[in-house]
Design a protein around this motif. Sequence first.
Motif: not given
Length: 409
Positions: A248-252
């Motif tokens: 899954h993509p990194f989300q801040s």
Amino acid sequence: MIEHLRWLFLAATGLTAGCALQPLPDNSAGACPGSSTCPCPVCPSPPVVAPRVNALEPADFGALPGWKDGEQAAAWNALLASCQALRWREAWRGVCARAMELRSPSDEEARRFLEDQFVPWRLANSDGGLEGLITGYYEPVLRGSRVRAAPFVHPLYGPPDDLLSIDLATVNPELRGQRLRGRVDGKRVVPYYSRAEIARGAAPVAGKEILWVDDPIEAFFLQVQGSGRVQLDGGETLRVGYADQNGHPFQSIGRYLVERGELKLGEASMQAIKSWAAANPKRLEELLNQNPSFVFFRELPLADPANGPVGALGVPLSAGRSIAVDPRYVSLGAPVFLATTFPASATPLNRLVLAQDTGGAIRNPVRADFFWGYGVEAGAQAGRMRQTGRMWVLLPKDLKPNSAGAVTP
């Protein structure tokens, strides 16, 4: 994009309607240059073709700010570490052999060697911009245990057995270095479980615990950094490193807190997030689950505590001298001259560093993550670092990028 297409549609409709209300002119007088099909007095402008921007352009050492100020010799051990990985490659063999003969040069000797053996290539982004984002990372130190016992109740997991890692280069060689993660659901390959799903027990991670730590926010930032040290109750210190990721993509989570009005823009540092977590323990799981990315670890030897973790190049990182780069533009192992500023400061940080690591968020030619070392002070520096900077990659004189700006060692 949708608004852009909508504007094009309205513009096209307007032109069509305008043409329908006017008599067709004589083509010899009213047609667009090079066309006999446009009946309108005002024809659309030809499409604007953006000028090609080369990611790398050769430069002179005199263009590097602070190049003559010294300290190149302080990067020599990091350069020799890079040569351990590069010395078998044709373009680097001679350079590395000569570098290893110097061993402990003075700054003047180091500068003379680099100027004789390398060409600096100025990096530029696709829009022509010469400045990019320079962030920092570090190796955190956590407190933990090999068994679950309060306060050590937050697990660090090894990769689960059902996690698939698909190398896209086997499908398309141009996708070298890119992977998909997933799992099998019946006859389909579907995305792997998100952080929230793993937290609620959907993934088969029971029995995959390699360590237990005492602080969930520290465990989260360990995943962000990708590696760290864990001090056990008995006094032993061990290292854990990245083993895999759920895809899954990194989300801040800092951005999430800013958008919610919990933190002010420009203040969402790692330290500020930790302070928010300490003040809002009941909302911590909600916050962490805003980032669906999840990292799995493996235990690594800690033979020399002075060395950093092993980066993507396969050699230990050096505090203050190693950076993570986008390997599509910067050859891993190469020296890089970085011109930026110290964290949250205007004080120049002009330094010879080595491209020895990569990162999921490190994308674009002028983009780097600066390795500060390990421990509390390194974490404070890394957490505050969000500077602009310029970069030049130093390549052996016989090694040149291809037309797309990429470097093949």
